[in-house]
Write a protein that holds these residues in place. Structure first.
Motif, PDB file in Angstrom:
ATOM      1  N   LEU A  28       3.825  -8.827  -2.623  1.00 51.67           N
ATOM      2  CA  LEU A  28       3.629  -8.463  -3.746  1.00 51.67           C
ATOM      3  C   LEU A  28       3.290  -6.903  -3.931  1.00 51.67           C
ATOM      4  O   LEU A  28       3.548  -6.049  -4.877  1.00 51.67           O
ATOM      5  N   PHE A  29       3.000  -6.295  -2.795  1.00 53.64           N
ATOM      6  CA  PHE A  29       2.335  -5.035  -2.744  1.00 53.64           C
ATOM      7  C   PHE A  29       3.041  -4.034  -1.496  1.00 53.64           C
ATOM      8  O   PHE A  29       3.535  -4.716  -0.750  1.00 53.64           O
ATOM      9  N   THR A  30       2.930  -2.798  -1.628  1.00 53.75           N
ATOM     10  CA  THR A  30       3.664  -2.032  -0.755  1.00 53.75           C
ATOM     11  C   THR A  30       2.868  -1.816   0.384  1.00 53.75           C
ATOM     12  O   THR A  30       1.466  -2.014   0.103  1.00 53.75           O
ATOM     13  N   ALA A  31       3.181  -1.407   1.776  1.00 55.55           N
ATOM     14  CA  ALA A  31       2.483  -1.386   2.847  1.00 55.55           C
ATOM     15  C   ALA A  31       1.661  -0.175   2.808  1.00 55.55           C
ATOM     16  O   ALA A  31       0.612  -0.014   3.432  1.00 55.55           O
ATOM     17  N   ASP A  32       2.033   0.939   2.219  1.00 56.90           N
ATOM     18  CA  ASP A  32       1.460   2.148   2.162  1.00 56.90           C
ATOM     19  C   ASP A  32       0.191   2.222   0.755  1.00 56.90           C
ATOM     20  O   ASP A  32      -0.181   3.438   0.638  1.00 56.90           O
ATOM     21  N   ALA A  33       0.131   1.116   0.099  1.00 53.78           N
ATOM     22  CA  ALA A  33      -0.598   1.441  -1.061  1.00 53.78           C
ATOM     23  C   ALA A  33      -2.070   1.211  -0.876  1.00 53.78           C
ATOM     24  O   ALA A  33      -2.525   0.608   0.335  1.00 53.78           O
TER      25      ALA A  33
END
Length: 58
Positions: A28-33
């Motif tokens: 659901l979310f990006t790895a760098d967020a």
């Protein structure tokens, strides 16, 4: 982004929070967020401590 895609993401988000662990959140979310659960909170870095406190000592 269309309404159907947004509705699908929201349904997946809700299911992820109902599922034990944090594995479903990876999709659901990006790895760098970085994530905040409140406006003044220091937040969590992706790949770090779990968003529900996994990894914290009781």
């Amino acid at each position: 982004m269309d309404r159907k895609r947004v509705d699908g993401w929201i349904a997946a988000y809700e299911q992820a929070w109902r599922t034990p662990g944090t594995d479903p959140l990876v999709t659901l979310f990006t790895a760098d967020a970085s994530y905040r659960n409140a406006g003044q909170c220091s937040g969590l870095q992706a790949g770090g401590e779990g968003p529900r406190g996994e990894g914290r000592e009781a």
